[in-house]
Motif scaffolding. Structure first.
Motif, PDB file in Angstrom:
ATOM      1  N   ALA A  65       0.841  -1.202   0.000  1.00  0.00           N
ATOM      2  CA  ALA A  65       0.000   0.000   0.000  1.00  0.00           C
ATOM      3  C   ALA A  65       0.874   1.250   0.000  1.00  0.00           C
ATOM      4  O   ALA A  65       0.649   2.184  -0.773  1.00  0.00           O
ATOM      5  N   LYS A  66       1.893   1.247   0.869  1.00  0.00           N
ATOM      6  CA  LYS A  66       2.766   2.425   0.957  1.00  0.00           C
ATOM      7  C   LYS A  66       3.514   2.657  -0.348  1.00  0.00           C
ATOM      8  O   LYS A  66       3.615   3.784  -0.819  1.00  0.00           O
ATOM      9  N   ASP A  67       4.042   1.579  -0.918  1.00  0.00           N
ATOM     10  CA  ASP A  67       4.778   1.728  -2.184  1.00  0.00           C
ATOM     11  C   ASP A  67       3.886   2.323  -3.258  1.00  0.00           C
ATOM     12  O   ASP A  67       4.291   3.218  -3.998  1.00  0.00           O
ATOM     13  N   GLN A  68       2.670   1.822  -3.333  1.00  0.00           N
ATOM     14  CA  GLN A  68       1.780   2.295  -4.394  1.00  0.00           C
ATOM     15  C   GLN A  68       1.327   3.724  -4.129  1.00  0.00           C
ATOM     16  O   GLN A  68       1.248   4.546  -5.043  1.00  0.00           O
ATOM     17  N   ILE A  69       1.047   4.044  -2.889  1.00  0.00           N
ATOM     18  CA  ILE A  69       0.532   5.381  -2.564  1.00  0.00           C
ATOM     19  C   ILE A  69       1.595   6.439  -2.862  1.00  0.00           C
ATOM     20  O   ILE A  69       1.275   7.571  -3.235  1.00  0.00           O
ATOM     21  N   ASP A  70       2.855   6.058  -2.734  1.00  0.00           N
ATOM     22  CA  ASP A  70       3.925   7.016  -3.042  1.00  0.00           C
ATOM     23  C   ASP A  70       4.123   7.196  -4.544  1.00  0.00           C
ATOM     24  O   ASP A  70       4.769   8.157  -4.966  1.00  0.00           O
ATOM     25  N   THR A  81      -3.998   3.013 -18.291  1.00  0.00           N
ATOM     26  CA  THR A  81      -3.820   1.730 -17.616  1.00  0.00           C
ATOM     27  C   THR A  81      -2.573   1.785 -16.743  1.00  0.00           C
ATOM     28  O   THR A  81      -1.863   2.793 -16.742  1.00  0.00           O
ATOM     29  N   HIS A  82      -2.303   0.733 -15.988  1.00  0.00           N
ATOM     30  CA  HIS A  82      -1.138   0.741 -15.098  1.00  0.00           C
ATOM     31  C   HIS A  82      -0.767  -0.676 -14.706  1.00  0.00           C
ATOM     32  O   HIS A  82      -1.585  -1.605 -14.812  1.00  0.00           O
ATOM     33  N   GLU A  83       0.463  -0.785 -14.224  1.00  0.00           N
ATOM     34  CA  GLU A  83       1.013  -2.097 -13.865  1.00  0.00           C
ATOM     35  C   GLU A  83       0.172  -2.826 -12.808  1.00  0.00           C
ATOM     36  O   GLU A  83      -0.083  -4.043 -12.946  1.00  0.00           O
ATOM     37  N   PRO A  84      -0.287  -2.157 -11.725  1.00  0.00           N
ATOM     38  CA  PRO A  84      -1.042  -2.916 -10.710  1.00  0.00           C
ATOM     39  C   PRO A  84      -2.273  -3.632 -11.279  1.00  0.00           C
ATOM     40  O   PRO A  84      -2.528  -4.792 -10.934  1.00  0.00           O
ATOM     41  N   ALA A  85      -3.017  -2.970 -12.159  1.00  0.00           N
ATOM     42  CA  ALA A  85      -4.205  -3.608 -12.735  1.00  0.00           C
ATOM     43  C   ALA A  85      -3.806  -4.750 -13.669  1.00  0.00           C
ATOM     44  O   ALA A  85      -4.415  -5.824 -13.655  1.00  0.00           O
ATOM     45  N   CYS A 315      -5.550  -2.592  -6.398  1.00  0.00           N
ATOM     46  CA  CYS A 315      -4.963  -3.657  -7.231  1.00  0.00           C
ATOM     47  C   CYS A 315      -3.585  -4.063  -6.716  1.00  0.00           C
ATOM     48  O   CYS A 315      -3.247  -5.252  -6.683  1.00  0.00           O
ATOM     49  N   ALA A 316      -2.785  -3.087  -6.301  1.00  0.00           N
ATOM     50  CA  ALA A 316      -1.434  -3.394  -5.812  1.00  0.00           C
ATOM     51  C   ALA A 316      -1.513  -4.254  -4.547  1.00  0.00           C
ATOM     52  O   ALA A 316      -0.758  -5.224  -4.387  1.00  0.00           O
ATOM     53  N   ILE A 317      -2.444  -3.891  -3.666  1.00  0.00           N
ATOM     54  CA  ILE A 317      -2.586  -4.674  -2.428  1.00  0.00           C
ATOM     55  C   ILE A 317      -3.129  -6.072  -2.744  1.00  0.00           C
ATOM     56  O   ILE A 317      -2.673  -7.075  -2.186  1.00  0.00           O
ATOM     57  N   ALA A 318      -4.077  -6.146  -3.659  1.00  0.00           N
ATOM     58  CA  ALA A 318      -4.646  -7.446  -4.038  1.00  0.00           C
ATOM     59  C   ALA A 318      -3.564  -8.356  -4.606  1.00  0.00           C
ATOM     60  O   ALA A 318      -3.498  -9.549  -4.282  1.00  0.00           O
ATOM     61  N   SER A 319      -2.708  -7.792  -5.441  1.00  0.00           N
ATOM     62  CA  SER A 319      -1.618  -8.566  -6.025  1.00  0.00           C
ATOM     63  C   SER A 319      -0.708  -9.112  -4.926  1.00  0.00           C
ATOM     64  O   SER A 319      -0.327 -10.291  -4.941  1.00  0.00           O
ATOM     65  N   ALA A 320      -0.382  -8.240  -3.978  1.00  0.00           N
ATOM     66  CA  ALA A 320       0.482  -8.664  -2.863  1.00  0.00           C
ATOM     67  C   ALA A 320      -0.218  -9.737  -2.028  1.00  0.00           C
ATOM     68  O   ALA A 320       0.408 -10.686  -1.554  1.00  0.00           O
ATOM     69  N   SER A 321      -1.528  -9.593  -1.867  1.00  0.00           N
ATOM     70  CA  SER A 321      -2.286 -10.575  -1.094  1.00  0.00           C
ATOM     71  C   SER A 321      -2.294 -11.939  -1.796  1.00  0.00           C
ATOM     72  O   SER A 321      -2.147 -12.987  -1.154  1.00  0.00           O
ATOM     73  N   LEU A 322      -2.451 -11.933  -3.116  1.00  0.00           N
ATOM     74  CA  LEU A 322      -2.425 -13.201  -3.859  1.00  0.00           C
ATOM     75  C   LEU A 322      -1.033 -13.835  -3.783  1.00  0.00           C
ATOM     76  O   LEU A 322      -0.906 -15.063  -3.686  1.00  0.00           O
TER      77      LEU A 322
END
Ligand SMILES: *Cc1c(COP(=O)(O)O)cnc(C)c1O
Length: 422
Positions: A65-70, A81-85, A315-322
Motif C-alpha cells: 500500500a505504501k509503495d503504491q501510494i507514493d 492503464t497501469h502495472e497494478p491492474a 490492485c497493488a494490495i490485491a496482487s500482494a495478497s495473492l
C-alpha cells in the motif's frame, strides 16, 4: 463518548437509527486481534466479513500500500492503464478456473454481480436472442444488496423480501438438498433440469454460489450439483455465473468453490478476500466466448465503467495478497484449520438449541433451531474475548488463515459457551 456520536450520525449495516444495536469502537487491529477503545483485544472469528485472510496490519500488505501510494493512488481507467491492474488481471486469469480470460474490475462484490448479470444479458442480445432476459437463482442464495443483485437473492427468506414486486422477477429453484458429502442422486437436480428444459428460451443465465451458500445461512451442498448444473447449462444453452465472492481464495479448502467440481463457469465474480481485507475491490471474469460475442455485435462495447475501476492502490494490495496466498501454502493451512474447527465445535451438536454442526475448509457453522437475537448474543462473545457475529439461525466462524491453534480453540470454546446458554 465517541460511540454516542456514532449513534447520532451514523447508520450501520442492516440496522436501525432509532433502536441502534450495540457497537464497539476499534482503535487498532493486528494479526487476528481487534483492539477496542477500552483496551480489550478480541480474536476475530469473522475475518471482517470474510475478507481479512492474512490478518490485520500485515507488513507485506502495508508495504504494498505504501509503495503504491507514493507512486499514485488512483487514475481513471478510461483510456489509461497501469502495472497494478495488469499484474492483478494476469494473476486472476491464472488462478481462476480454466477458460476465464477477460477481467472487468469494479469496486464491490455487489457491483461485480451487476456486471456479471449485464454481461450475460449483453451476450444474448449480441446473439440476437432477445428473449433470454431472465436469471435462474437458488433459494437461500445471496448475491449482494444492489438492485440487480437483490433480484437474484432468496426472494422470501433473504433480507430483500421487502422489495419483492419492485425487483425484476427472476426464476428460483430450491436450495440444493444434497448436502456436501451426501450420496448424489439425480432427483437432486430434477427441479433445475425441468425449469431449464421448459423455459430456457427466456433464461440468460443461472447464478449460484458454488458449494457454500453463505449469507443465506451457511449451507454446504454437493459439488455434484455444480457439475450437473454446468452440464445442464450447456445442454439448454444457458450461461453459468459463479459468485465466488465469499468462497474464493481458499476459504472452502479449494482455491475456488468451482474447483470442488472441476468445472469452469462462463462468468465468475470475485471480491471480499481479494485485497486481503484492505480495500474494497472486486472483479468479474468471463470467457472469450462471452467477451467476443458482446464485442462482435453492435454496439460492440460492454456498457459499464465504475469511476474507481481498477483502482491502483487496491490492485497493488490485491496482487500482494495473492502472492502471500501462494507463498503461505494456504491449502496446508486450511487443512490444519478444518479438523480443529471440527473437534472444537463438535460438542455443540449435543446442545438442545443446536440443529446441526458442520465444517468445510475454514468455515465452521453451528446451526440453531431458532433465529438468534444478535444484539443479545454479540456482547456475550465480546465478554469472552472474541469477535463473532451470528446472523439468522447460525453462529459461525470464518477465521483469518493465519490463526494459531490455541486462538482457534478459544473461538470454538466461546461459541460453545454462548450457545450452551440458549
Ligand atoms: C458479500 C457478498 C456479495 C456482495 O459483496 P459486497 O462487496 O458486499 O457488495 C455478493 N455475493 C456473495 C456471495 C457475497 O458473499
Amino acid at each position: 463518548m465517541l460511540t454516542d456520536l456514532d449513534k447520532e450520525y451514523l447508520w450501520h449495516p442492516y440496522s436501525s437509527t432509532t433502536r441502534p444495536g450495540p457497537v464497539w469502537q476499534v482503535v487498532g487491529a493486528e494479526g487476528v486481534h481487534i483492539e477496542l477503545a477500552d483496551g480489550r483485544k478480541l480474536i476475530d472469528g469473522m475475518s471482517s466479513w470474510w475478507c481479512m485472510i492474512h490478518g490485520y496490519n500485515h507488513p507485506v500488505l502495508n508495504q504494498a500500500a505504501k509503495d503504491q501510494i507514493d507512486q499514485f493512488s488512483h487514475v481513471m481507467f478510461g483510456g489509461l492503464t497501469h502495472e497494478p491492474a495488469i499484474t492483478l488481471g494476469q494473476k486472476l486469469v491464472e488462478i481462476t478456473p480454466e477458460g476465464l480470460e477477460k477481467v472487468f474490475f469494479s469496486d464491490s462484490g455487489s457491483v461485480s454481480v451487476e456486471v456479471a448479470l449485464k454481461m450475460a444479458l449483453q451476450y444474448w442480445q449480441a446473439k440476437g436472442e432477445i428473449d433470454k432476459t431472465r436469471f435462474v437463482s437458488l433459494r437461500r442464495g445471496y448475491h449482494g444488496d444492489t438492485w440487480g443483485a437483490m433480484s437474484v437473492c432468496d426472494p422470501d427468506r433473504g433480507m430483500h423480501h421487502l422489495f419483492k414486486g419492485m425487483l425484476a422477477e427472476q426464476l428460483f429453484v430450491d436450495s440444493p438438498s444434497c448436502k456436501f458429502a451426501d450420496q448424489w442422486n439425480e432427483s437432486h437436480i430434477e427441479e433445475l433440469r425441468a425449469l431449464l428444459s421448459a423455459q430456457s428460451k427466456e433464461i440468460a443465465a443461472l447464478i449460484l454460489e458454488p458449494v457454500v451458500q453463505n449469507a443465506g445461512g451457511m449451507h454446504f451442498y454437493s459439488p455434484e450439483y455444480l457439475k450437473r448444473a454446468r452440464e445442464l447449462c450447456d445442454q439448454y444453452d444457458v450461461l453459468l455465473i459463479a459468485d465466488e465472492i465469499a468462497t474464493g481464495f481458499g476459504r472452502t479448502g479449494k482455491m475456488f468453490g468451482c474447483n470442488w467440481a472441476g468445472i469452469s463457469p462462463d462468468i465468475i465474480c470475485v471480491g471480499k478476500a481479494l485485497t486481503g481485507g484492505y480495500l474494497s475491490l472486486a472483479a468479474t471474469l468471463c470467457t472469450e466466448r462471452v467477451s467476443d460475442e458482446i464485442c462482435g455485435a453492435d454496439p460492440g462495447l460492454f456498457m459499464h465503467g465504475p469511476t474507481y475501476m481498477g483502482n491502483p492502490l487496491a490492485c497493488a494490495i490485491a496482487s500482494a495478497s495473492l502472492d502471500l496466498l501462494s507463498q503461505m501454502e494456504w491449502q496446508d493451512k486450511i487443512c490444519d484449520i478444518e479438523p480443529l474447527l471440527r473437534v472444537g465445535l463438535a460438542p455443540a451438536g449435543e446442545l438442545p438449541a443446536v440443529k446441526e454442526v458442520r465444517v468445510l475448509g475454514a468455515i465452521g457453522v453451528i446451526e440453531l433451531n431458532q433465529p438468534v437475537n444478535q444484539s443479545e448474543l454479540q456482547p456475550k462473545f465480546v465478554e469472552q474475548g472474541v469477535w463473532v457475529r451470528p446472523f439468522g439461525s447460525v453462529v459461525y466462524l470464518m477465521p483469518p488463515y493465519i490463526i494459531e491453534p490455541e486462538q482457534l480453540q478459544q473461538l470454538c470454546a466461546a461459541c460453545l459457551s454462548v450457545v450452551s446458554e440458549l
